[in-house]
Motif scaffolding. Structure first.
Motif, PDB file in Angstrom:
ATOM      1  N   VAL A 182      -7.736  -9.760  16.706  1.00 60.90           N
ATOM      2  CA  VAL A 182      -6.337 -10.111  16.872  1.00 60.90           C
ATOM      3  C   VAL A 182      -5.597  -9.732  15.594  1.00 60.90           C
ATOM      4  N   MET A 183      -4.472  -9.023  15.747  1.00 61.75           N
ATOM      5  CA  MET A 183      -3.672  -8.659  14.585  1.00 61.75           C
ATOM      6  C   MET A 183      -2.926  -9.895  14.110  1.00 61.75           C
ATOM      7  N   VAL A 184      -3.140 -10.267  12.851  1.00 61.25           N
ATOM      8  CA  VAL A 184      -2.520 -11.473  12.318  1.00 61.25           C
ATOM      9  C   VAL A 184      -1.435 -11.178  11.281  1.00 61.25           C
ATOM     10  N   TYR A 185      -1.416  -9.951  10.768  1.00 61.86           N
ATOM     11  CA  TYR A 185      -0.460  -9.656   9.713  1.00 61.86           C
ATOM     12  C   TYR A 185      -0.315  -8.148   9.566  1.00 61.86           C
ATOM     13  N   THR A 186       0.892  -7.687   9.259  1.00 57.09           N
ATOM     14  CA  THR A 186       1.112  -6.289   8.908  1.00 57.09           C
ATOM     15  C   THR A 186       1.935  -6.252   7.629  1.00 57.09           C
ATOM     16  N   PHE A 187       1.754  -5.191   6.849  1.00 58.65           N
ATOM     17  CA  PHE A 187       2.534  -5.008   5.633  1.00 58.65           C
ATOM     18  C   PHE A 187       2.607  -3.529   5.300  1.00 58.65           C
ATOM     19  N   GLN A 188       3.539  -3.190   4.404  1.00 55.54           N
ATOM     20  CA  GLN A 188       3.759  -1.809   3.986  1.00 55.54           C
ATOM     21  C   GLN A 188       3.345  -1.644   2.531  1.00 55.54           C
ATOM     22  N   SER A 189       2.827  -0.466   2.212  1.00 54.94           N
ATOM     23  CA  SER A 189       2.547  -0.085   0.826  1.00 54.94           C
ATOM     24  C   SER A 189       2.722   1.410   0.716  1.00 54.94           C
ATOM     25  N   GLN A 190       3.552   1.834  -0.204  1.00 51.56           N
ATOM     26  CA  GLN A 190       3.820   3.253  -0.426  1.00 51.56           C
ATOM     27  C   GLN A 190       4.160   3.955   0.885  1.00 51.56           C
ATOM     28  N   GLU A 191       5.073   3.357   1.658  1.00 44.72           N
ATOM     29  CA  GLU A 191       5.569   3.885   2.922  1.00 44.72           C
ATOM     30  C   GLU A 191       4.480   4.052   3.981  1.00 44.72           C
ATOM     31  N   GLN A 192       3.369   3.349   3.833  1.00 40.49           N
ATOM     32  CA  GLN A 192       2.279   3.368   4.800  1.00 40.49           C
ATOM     33  C   GLN A 192       2.109   1.957   5.348  1.00 40.49           C
ATOM     34  N   ALA A 193       1.937   1.842   6.663  1.00 38.74           N
ATOM     35  CA  ALA A 193       1.737   0.538   7.296  1.00 38.74           C
ATOM     36  C   ALA A 193       0.258   0.186   7.335  1.00 38.74           C
ATOM     37  N   TYR A 194      -0.024  -1.106   7.171  1.00 38.56           N
ATOM     38  CA  TYR A 194      -1.390  -1.631   7.240  1.00 38.56           C
ATOM     39  C   TYR A 194      -1.395  -2.858   8.134  1.00 38.56           C
ATOM     40  N   ALA A 195      -2.528  -3.105   8.774  1.00 36.01           N
ATOM     41  CA  ALA A 195      -2.662  -4.261   9.658  1.00 36.01           C
ATOM     42  C   ALA A 195      -3.910  -5.042   9.279  1.00 36.01           C
ATOM     43  N   VAL A 196      -3.806  -6.364   9.332  1.00 34.09           N
ATOM     44  CA  VAL A 196      -4.931  -7.255   9.084  1.00 34.09           C
ATOM     45  C   VAL A 196      -5.330  -7.855  10.421  1.00 34.09           C
ATOM     46  N   LEU A 197      -6.618  -7.717  10.773  1.00 38.63           N
ATOM     47  CA  LEU A 197      -7.125  -8.242  12.033  1.00 38.63           C
ATOM     48  C   LEU A 197      -8.215  -9.267  11.769  1.00 38.63           C
ATOM     49  N   LEU A 198      -8.273 -10.275  12.645  1.00 37.28           N
ATOM     50  CA  LEU A 198      -9.333 -11.284  12.589  1.00 37.28           C
ATOM     51  C   LEU A 198     -10.120 -11.238  13.885  1.00 37.28           C
TER      52      LEU A 198
END
Length: 102
Positions: free
Chosen positions: A38-54
């Protein structure tokens, strides 16, 4: 954080079974075992998106961070292979968590 193979991101029009309001991602680990994530969080770094899944069935397990890559209207979760990129995004995520705990 653990390391998993990449998988696609389910959109609102996908035809897979999952609970209403909760996007479920099937991620296969290096041993070939499938995990419902389940995706619990997304964030950006250096114009790239990242997703945190549990892991949906093991909420005590470590989260997994993926790079989100887009191709047309499709989005994909991709392993972060570069060690410097991995360290950068883990540090950013840890900072976000620390700020939210304050």
């Amino acid at each position: 954080m653990s390391d998993h193979k990449d998988d696609h991101v389910h959109g609102p029009d996908c035809d897979h079974d999952h609970e209403h309001g909760e996007d479920i991602f099937i991620v296969t680990d290096e041993d070939g075992k499938e995990h419902e994530m389940v995706m619990v969080y997304t964030f950006q770094s250096q114009e790239q998106a990242y997703a945190v899944l549990l892991d949906r069935n093991d909420p005590e397990a470590d989260g997994v961070i993926f790079r989100v890559e887009e191709e047309g209207e499709e989005a994909y979760l991709v392993n972060i292979e570069d060690e410097a990129e991995w360290e950068r995004v883990v540090n950013i995520y840890n900072e976000i968590i620390a700020q939210e705990e304050e």
